[in-house]
Design an enzyme around this catalytic site. Structure first.
Site, mmCIF file in Angstrom:
data_model
loop_
_atom_site.group_PDB
_atom_site.id
_atom_site.type_symbol
_atom_site.label_atom_id
_atom_site.label_comp_id
_atom_site.label_asym_id
_atom_site.label_seq_id
_atom_site.Cartn_x
_atom_site.Cartn_y
_atom_site.Cartn_z
ATOM 1 N N GLN A 191 -10.959 1.264 -6.286
ATOM 2 C CA GLN A 191 -9.745 0.990 -6.139
ATOM 3 C C GLN A 191 -9.774 1.569 -3.921
ATOM 4 O OE1 GLN A 191 -6.919 2.164 -9.344
ATOM 5 N NE2 GLN A 191 -5.988 1.869 -7.254
ATOM 6 N N GLU A 226 -8.843 4.339 -9.470
ATOM 7 C CA GLU A 226 -8.804 5.171 -8.015
ATOM 8 C C GLU A 226 -9.733 6.151 -7.685
ATOM 9 O OE1 GLU A 226 -4.819 6.815 -7.121
ATOM 10 O OE2 GLU A 226 -5.330 7.952 -5.903
ATOM 11 N N ARG A 304 2.918 15.059 -7.592
ATOM 12 C CA ARG A 304 3.878 14.150 -7.584
ATOM 13 C C ARG A 304 5.504 14.254 -8.807
ATOM 14 N NH1 ARG A 304 5.024 9.662 -4.700
ATOM 15 N NH2 ARG A 304 3.000 9.640 -3.530
ATOM 16 N N ARG A 336 0.010 4.311 -12.138
ATOM 17 C CA ARG A 336 1.114 3.501 -11.313
ATOM 18 C C ARG A 336 2.411 4.677 -11.080
ATOM 19 N NH1 ARG A 336 2.782 -2.857 -12.229
ATOM 20 N NH2 ARG A 336 3.162 -3.077 -10.043
ATOM 21 N N PHE A 338 1.877 7.862 -10.565
ATOM 22 C CA PHE A 338 0.614 8.813 -10.487
ATOM 23 C C PHE A 338 1.966 10.255 -10.942
ATOM 24 C CE2 PHE A 338 -1.366 11.664 -7.047
ATOM 25 C CZ PHE A 338 -2.448 10.933 -8.263
ATOM 26 N N GLU A 706 4.654 0.803 -6.832
ATOM 27 C CA GLU A 706 4.840 1.071 -8.256
ATOM 28 C C GLU A 706 6.244 1.673 -8.870
ATOM 29 O OE1 GLU A 706 2.083 4.596 -6.150
ATOM 30 O OE2 GLU A 706 1.536 5.157 -8.172
#
Ligand code: MTE
Ligand code: LUZ
Ligand code: MOS
Length: 759
Positions: A191, A226, A304, A336, A338, A706
């Protein structure tokens, strides 16, 4: 508008890493990884493996020309273990052989002598030993301490939420090919092409300009690529550097499951305070994140979690603390949502706890506390909220009271099958929380046959970003989408990319593409103006391939105009840059305006639980979802359906199990259950939120990658409600996933307790 890849997907012609034609002389790689979760690496014995058939070279830490380091945020992750091993699955050596089979069979002949050290797998244990990846993170709004004193009701508890295996259909892998003057081209299933380029440059010591990374598409990433594609590209690159031959490594499923990290599990303590009207006055939460053995992306994931710890609710007094705890597991990573979903699960648990004790439906507490326009999130951003509108519109369409009543009636008539429903509002912030990552570039060429080529930093991984980018160019130029081709993601064409993540790829790269196309269009209008006798370029428009003057047709079409421009030496290419405006965040005060906007929605989830066997079905998920104004409903609806199913899988059946020695027990598809066609909800139904509000998304079409996953959290609470309908005395612990085994144990927990009390 169909996905631009749909035909080649169906014909099996779409190219993934393993479809790249092999170059003569290609070597195949296999990693030998640690079978011990923590210890001192004494000896690596490779002589048997070296004699194995077809083996060309075996590489360990000491062979590296560059740095033995792949940590993206902190330099805490060696590519190959050198002095210590920190998790089972940590790479120790790399075998390069003439065939895949030879590489794998040689790797089995390597032996490592490891002096064991204490193994920690539980984040709370790591916390007690003060084994943290980064200093604790805090969010604070209002004054919780005093607020709790004035609460009518206060409840405290614990919630545990487990990890999740990404299970992208295409496993991790890379293919590196030597280019002239010691450089290399690396094909990677990543990614983050720039992250791979940076990592390859670091371990080889080559400058970034000597490393080209190219990505056609991924068979899924879901966050697992990622950061964690880097290691596999790095091992191939090191192999190419040391042998001057192409090196390919496509991991087997069990290698991938064993050696890569997953969604971060969390354990959390919450305290929630309400007034007599059921308004949440105060919320205090402490998160113990299981980071695994190194930082990877765990620190921003934890951030997050804090950003989303109050989900769609306004709470005036919040204290949230997060600890990123180092354990001897593979480094956990983006998945997804995060960290957002984990944060949301905890406040939903706190609300369910309060509802149970106060004997009111949780939905009543949820609805009373939805965030409104002008309310402040704990991180300082002021809400432009669709929480209430999405709730109301979902209720108008699907009638929550009726669905609840149907379940209640069913439950009165059935003893051993119980239905449960739960509401799940979602509010997800769109933008990378690290502000500098919110930038992108796009390179657009118009060729003299009138066709258009676009390259951006976005990676196609099934989410349809290439379709959206092609739509942007086709819309701005007013050309059929077939005239536009979105090309591979390549670090020579687009440099310094952010990973395709945070649901922001279409927004960032789409808007860069929009700017590039508009710039070229403006030049074309300037060329056209004198030719079609328009007074100004503004009087010129291009519609469906024809040139118009003040809305009137002219003799010029797109192709003729493009060629006129070229003959007049006008640039038909543009490389444009986009950076989200107005976002900022200051961690020294933990306040700011980190998100371009939020995506909202409200779902209602219904389940049936078989109370003899503990098994269940998800009967329906019905939602009102805030697309802004969807630029591609077939792509976006696909994201909703996929996200919901992935979320339900996480909450119900997908059970990541490590034993005390740090060994992954759920290491294959026979021991790790993901949703199949039989376990998807019988009905998934949703309506787009009706709103006229403007936002910063591309063409007002809000990010959708997401957020829908989090509707799946409702399945957990719906099952819990069904279990409680069987026996109101049962109070299942907030502990995911709610597997059929756990459901069964809960259903009879009170009976067992009573039986024990009698004997
Ligand atoms: N959809 C598919 N089919 N495959 C994927 O790997 N990844 C998800 C989501 N949807 C994914 C997917 C994740 S984790 C993110 S962040 C977004 O897609 C990224 O793409 P976007 O920014 O274009 O939405
Ligand atoms: N990745 C990242 C993400 O690096 N930062 C983020 O804020 C983020 N958010 C969601 C998914 N991936
Ligand atoms: Mo998605 S977790 O941002 O790759």
């Amino acid at each position: 508008m169909k996905n631009v890849d749909s035909k080649s997907h169906v014909r099996g012609e779409s190219v993934y890493l393993d479809d790249i034609p092999l170059i003569e002389g290609t070597l195949f790689a296999c990693v030998y990884d640690s079978q011990v979760a923590h210890g001192v690496l004494k000896i690596v014995e490779i002589s048997e493996a070296e004699k194995s058939e077809g083996v060309v070279k075996i590489i360990t830490a000491k062979d590296l020309i560059g740095e033995n380091q792949i940590g993206g945020i902190f330099p805490d992750e060696p590519l190959f273990a050198d002095t210590e091993v920190h998790f089972q699955g940590m790479p120790i050596a790399l075998v390069l052989a003439e065939t895949e089979e030879q590489a794998r069979s040689a790797a089995k002949k390597i032996r490592a002598e490891i002096e064991p050290l204490e193994i920690v797998t539980d984040p709370r244990v790591a916390f007690a030993k003060n084994n943290l990846i980064v200093p604790p993170k805090h969010f604070k709004l209002g004054d919780t301490e005093n607020a709790f004193k004035n609460c009518e009701y206060v409840f405290e508890g614990r919630a545990d939420v487990n990890g999740q295996e990404h299970l992208y259909i295409e496993t991790q892998g890379a293919y590196s090919i030597p280019t002239e003057q010691g450089g290399m081209r690396v094909y990677s299933s990543t990614q983050g092409p720039t992250a791979v380029q940076r990592c390859v440059s670091r371990v080889t010591g080559l400058p970034m300009h000597a490393v080209e990374v190219d990505v056609t598409r991924l068979g899924g990433g879901f966050g697992g690529k990622e950061d964690q594609a880097n290691a596999w590209a790095a091992v191939c690159a090191v192999g190419t550097q040391l042998t001057k031959r192409p090196v390919k490594y496509a991991l087997h499923r069990m290698e991938d499951m064993r050696m890569t990290g997953k969604r971060n599990p969390y354990s959390a303590d919450y305290k929630i305070g309400l007034d007599k009207d059921l308004k949440i006055v105060a919320y205090q939460v402490v998160f113990y994140q299981n980071a695994g053995a190194s930082a990877d992306l765990s620190p921003p994931v934890l951030e997050r979690t804090l950003f989303h710890c109050t989900n769609s609710y306004f709470v005036p007094n919040v204290t949230a603390t997060g600890y990123s705890c180092r354990t001897n597991l593979p480094p956990n990573t983006a998945f997804r949502g995060f960290g957002g979903p984990q944060g949301m699960f905890v406040i939903e648990s706190a609300i369910a706890h309060a509802a149970e004790k106060l004997n009111v439906p949780a939905s009543q507490i949820q609805q009373k506390n939805l965030i409104n326009d002008g309310d402040e999130f704990p991180y300082g951003q002021i809400a432009e909220s669709e929480a209430v509108t999405s709730w109301t519109q979902a209720d108008e369409k699907f009638d929550f009271a009726k669905l609840q009543k149907e379940a209640d009636e069913f439950n009165r008539q059935n003893k051993f099958v119980k239905k449960g429903v739960a509401l799940m509002p979602v509010c997800f912030g769109i933008s990378f929380t690290k502000t500098p990552m919110n930038q992108a570039r796009s390179l657009v060429h118009v060729y003299t046959d009138g066709s258009v080529a676009v390259s951006t930093g976005a990676v196609e991984m099934g989410q349809g970003v290439n379709t959206k980018i092609a739509q942007v160019a086709s819309t701005v130029f007013s050309l059929p989408i077939e005239r536009v081709k979105v090309h591979t993601t390549n670090t020579l064409r687009i440099a310094n990319t952010s990973p395709t993540a945070a649901s922001a790829a279409a927004d960032l790269n789409g808007r860069a593409t929009q700017i590039a196309c508009e710039t070229i269009l403006q030049r074309l209008k300037e060329v056209a103006a004198p030719l079609v006798e328009a007074e100004t370029p503004d009087d010129v428009s291009i519609e469906n391939g024809f040139v118009f003057r003040k809305g009137e047709p002219t003799d010029f079409d797109w192709l003729k105009l493009v060629n006129e421009a070229h003959m007049n030496r006008v640039n038909l290419s543009e490389h444009a840059h986009y950076a989200t405006q107005g976002i900022h965040f200051d961690w020294s005060i933990a306040k700011g305006h980190p998100f371009a906007y939020h995506t909202y929605g409200t779902a209602i989830v219904g389940v049936s639980v078989d109370c003899l066997r503990g098994i269940y079905t998800v009967d329906f998920v019905k939602a009102c979802h805030d697309f802004g104004s969807s630029m591609n409903t077939s792509v976006d609806y696909g994201q909703i359906e996929g996200g919901i199913v992935q979320g339900i899988g996480w909450m119900t059946m997908e059970e990541v199990v490590y034993d005390k020695s740090g060994k992954l027990r759920s290491n294959a598809l026979s021991t790790y259950k993901i949703p199949d066609i039989y376990s998807v909800p019988k009905t998934i139904e949703f309506i787009p939120l009706e709103t006229t509000r403007e936002n910063l998304a591309i063409f007002n079409s809000k990010a959708v990658g997401e957020p829908p996953l989090m509707y799946g959290i409702g399945a957990y609470f719906a099952i819990r409600n069904a279990v409680k309908a069987f026996n109101t005395e049962i109070s299942p612990a907030f502990d995911t996933p709610f597997t059929p085994e756990k459901v069964l144990m809960n259903l009879y927990s009170e009976t067992v307790k009573k039986m024990k009390a009698k004997t």
